[in-house]
Design a protein around this motif. Structure first.
Motif, mmCIF file in Angstrom:
data_model
loop_
_atom_site.group_PDB
_atom_site.id
_atom_site.type_symbol
_atom_site.label_atom_id
_atom_site.label_comp_id
_atom_site.label_asym_id
_atom_site.label_seq_id
_atom_site.Cartn_x
_atom_site.Cartn_y
_atom_site.Cartn_z
ATOM 1 N N THR A 257 -5.583 2.126 -9.316
ATOM 2 C CA THR A 257 -4.755 0.981 -9.687
ATOM 3 C C THR A 257 -4.993 0.668 -11.152
ATOM 4 O OG1 THR A 257 -4.129 -1.290 -9.073
ATOM 5 C CG2 THR A 257 -6.485 -0.798 -9.134
ATOM 6 N N LYS A 258 -4.085 -0.071 -11.740
ATOM 7 C CA LYS A 258 -4.238 -0.501 -13.129
ATOM 8 C C LYS A 258 -5.066 -1.783 -13.165
ATOM 9 C CE LYS A 258 -1.580 2.704 -14.906
ATOM 10 N NZ LYS A 258 -2.142 3.783 -15.752
ATOM 11 N N VAL A 259 -6.014 -1.838 -14.091
ATOM 12 C CA VAL A 259 -6.862 -3.022 -14.205
ATOM 13 C C VAL A 259 -6.960 -3.443 -15.666
ATOM 14 C CG1 VAL A 259 -8.267 -2.465 -12.182
ATOM 15 C CG2 VAL A 259 -8.965 -1.644 -14.443
ATOM 16 N N THR A 260 -7.421 -4.682 -15.849
ATOM 17 C CA THR A 260 -7.714 -5.209 -17.178
ATOM 18 C C THR A 260 -9.131 -5.749 -17.184
ATOM 19 O OG1 THR A 260 -5.409 -5.808 -17.611
ATOM 20 C CG2 THR A 260 -7.105 -6.922 -18.927
ATOM 21 N N HIS B 110 -7.185 -2.221 -20.881
ATOM 22 C CA HIS B 110 -6.232 -1.989 -19.786
ATOM 23 C C HIS B 110 -6.143 -0.499 -19.501
ATOM 24 C CE1 HIS B 110 -4.628 -5.997 -21.057
ATOM 25 N NE2 HIS B 110 -4.798 -5.493 -22.266
ATOM 26 N N GLY B 111 -6.146 -0.140 -18.213
ATOM 27 C CA GLY B 111 -5.974 1.267 -17.869
ATOM 28 C C GLY B 111 -6.322 1.549 -16.424
ATOM 29 N N SER B 112 -6.475 2.815 -16.138
ATOM 30 C CA SER B 112 -6.773 3.298 -14.793
ATOM 31 C C SER B 112 -8.159 2.853 -14.350
ATOM 32 C CB SER B 112 -6.694 4.832 -14.791
ATOM 33 O OG SER B 112 -7.486 5.398 -13.780
ATOM 34 N N PHE B 113 -8.235 2.179 -13.199
ATOM 35 C CA PHE B 113 -9.523 1.749 -12.660
ATOM 36 C C PHE B 113 -10.422 2.953 -12.409
ATOM 37 C CE2 PHE B 113 -11.582 -1.045 -9.096
ATOM 38 C CZ PHE B 113 -12.681 -1.250 -9.907
ATOM 39 N N TYR B 114 -9.834 4.010 -11.879
ATOM 40 C CA TYR B 114 -10.608 5.203 -11.558
ATOM 41 C C TYR B 114 -11.284 5.775 -12.810
ATOM 42 C CZ TYR B 114 -11.722 9.891 -9.848
ATOM 43 O OH TYR B 114 -12.387 11.059 -9.503
ATOM 44 N N TYR C 49 -5.724 -7.047 -11.540
ATOM 45 C CA TYR C 49 -5.591 -5.848 -10.719
ATOM 46 C C TYR C 49 -4.108 -5.575 -10.506
ATOM 47 C CZ TYR C 49 -10.554 -6.515 -9.585
ATOM 48 O OH TYR C 49 -11.915 -6.669 -9.660
ATOM 49 N N ASN C 50 -3.620 -4.533 -11.149
ATOM 50 C CA ASN C 50 -2.233 -4.109 -10.969
ATOM 51 C C ASN C 50 -1.240 -5.249 -11.188
ATOM 52 O OD1 ASN C 50 -0.579 -1.896 -10.572
ATOM 53 N ND2 ASN C 50 -0.274 -2.336 -8.400
ATOM 54 N N GLY C 51 -1.510 -6.050 -12.210
ATOM 55 C CA GLY C 51 -0.601 -7.127 -12.583
ATOM 56 C C GLY C 51 -0.892 -8.464 -11.952
#
Length: 387
Positions: A44-47, A100-104, A371-373
């Protein structure tokens, strides 16, 4: 998990794109295990919000460059919002940056990223403070031998240059003119490290004057800075060196460096003599209330304000008014402040003491705030959410 946060597990190709690049060996185990869990249940995308618990001077460049390099190597996109330009003052708890980017791909980078942010920002703050206390004094960064490895040495040199640049902008300070190693001299606009001789050369030569002769013969075109405390004869040896090199002394190309250890007084001084020197030259420094630490820097053993005034008086008395004085040993923000109180006639400070004294103050912290927006952060850290 909301619809906005539903994720698709990563396939083998996606996981291999973020294969071990050495990071996993140095990051916290729970980040590695979290990464494996995300790989199983979906990315998921995270900040991330990154902040510190004390005021600092922003020094994010090396951390940002490292993060971008890892992202390029792993093949994922990272967006970094640096909230304060390099050299700006940052308050306690204020986010230095959002990532900001890929949590993984980001989760296992947190440990190493924070290591590159906190110490540099605190050291930049300390370097700025010292330069502002003594704006008419040149500083030389002599931190390398106190660092825990070359990575820390680069962080500290970079931080000193950032703090120095801020002091130049804010207070017209001379600031740091160079440092001790070739590898990091570029941060100060130099091609080589600066410095002349360690105590070991004087021990090798057998006398302070002979060490000066040997150095000058080897590097005849360089200015000469001579350590004068090896034999405990700071004044006597300084005069002998000046007598040996009168042309260098007259032209301002000669300096004497005081590095007297804290276990003894400079030649010719004791507590009473130290008070007398300051009473002649900077009486206000000793007539107000002073803490024990301040008194130690003013009239105590080692390289005190009184010792530097004593050296200046001795040089001037012999007609060596153009000979410069370099001070080293324990010059951090507190000592520089005391030197300013005594109008100490020091020309150059050699310091590694902008390194943080309280290491726990260097700890940077990161929290995921999105988390993902969907904005979310642990209770108590709501101040990190972007407004």
């Amino acid at each position: 998990m909301s619809d906005a946060q539903k994720c698709v597990p990563l396939d083998e190709e996606q996981r291999s794109a973020a294969a071990d690049d050495g990071v996993s060996r140095w990051t916290d185990a729970y980040f590695n295990r979290t990464k494996q869990t995300i790989g199983k249940f979906g990315d998921t995308k995270v900040t991330y919000a990154i902040f510190m618990r004390r005021p600092v001077v922003a020094a994010p460049r090396l951390a940002v460059e490292w993060l971008k390099s890892v992202a390029e190597q792993r093949g994922f996109e990272v967006k970094i919002d640096v909230m304060y330009d390099e050299g700006r003052w940052v308050g306690a708890g204020e986010p230095l940056m959002y990532v900001h980017g890929s949590f993984y791909n980001l989760v296992d980078l947190e440990t190493l990223l924070l290591q590159k942010i906190g110490p540099a920002c605190v050291a930049a703050y300390n370097a700025f403070s010292m330069c502002m206390e003594l704006p008419n004094v040149s500083f030389l960064a002599m931190d390398a031998r106190h660092c825990a490895g070359t990575e820390m040495a680069e962080l500290m040199a970079y931080a000193a240059s950032v703090g120095s640049a801020r002091a130049k902008r804010k207070g017209g300070a001379i600031g740091f003119i160079g440092n001790a190693t070739d590898a990091t001299s570029h941060y100060f606009g130099q091609e080589k490290g600066l410095g002349t001789m360690p105590h070991a050369l004087i021990g090798y030569a057998g006398s302070t004057v002979r060490a000066a002769e040997m150095y000058h013969e080897t590097f005849p075109d360089q200015n000469l800075t001579v350590l004068v405390d090896y034999f405990g004869h700071e004044i006597t040896d300084s005069m002998a060196v000046c007598d040996r090199f009168p042309d260098l002394a007259e032209s301002g190309k000669l300096a004497v460096r005081l590095d007297t250890p804290g276990g003894r007084f400079c030649e010719g001084l004791d507590p009473a003599g130290s008070y007398a020197v300051l009473d002649r030259n900077a009486p206000r420094a000793i007539r107000g209330y002073r803490t024990e630490d301040e008194l130690r820097h003013l009239i105590g053993p080692g390289v005190s304000a009184a010792a530097i005034w004593h050296m200046r008086e001795s040089l001037d008395r012999k007609g060596y008014g153009n000979v410069k004085i370099v001070g080293s040993s324990g010059f951090g923000p507190e000592k520089c402040k005391v030197m300013a109180l005594a109008d100490t006639p020091i020309d150059i400070v050699g310091s590694g003491s902008y390194l943080p004294d309280v290491w726990r103050e260097t700890y940077a912290t990161a929290d995921i705030v999105d988390y993902n927006g969907e904005a979310r952060v642990k209770v108590g850290r709501e101040f990190l959410l972007r407004k």
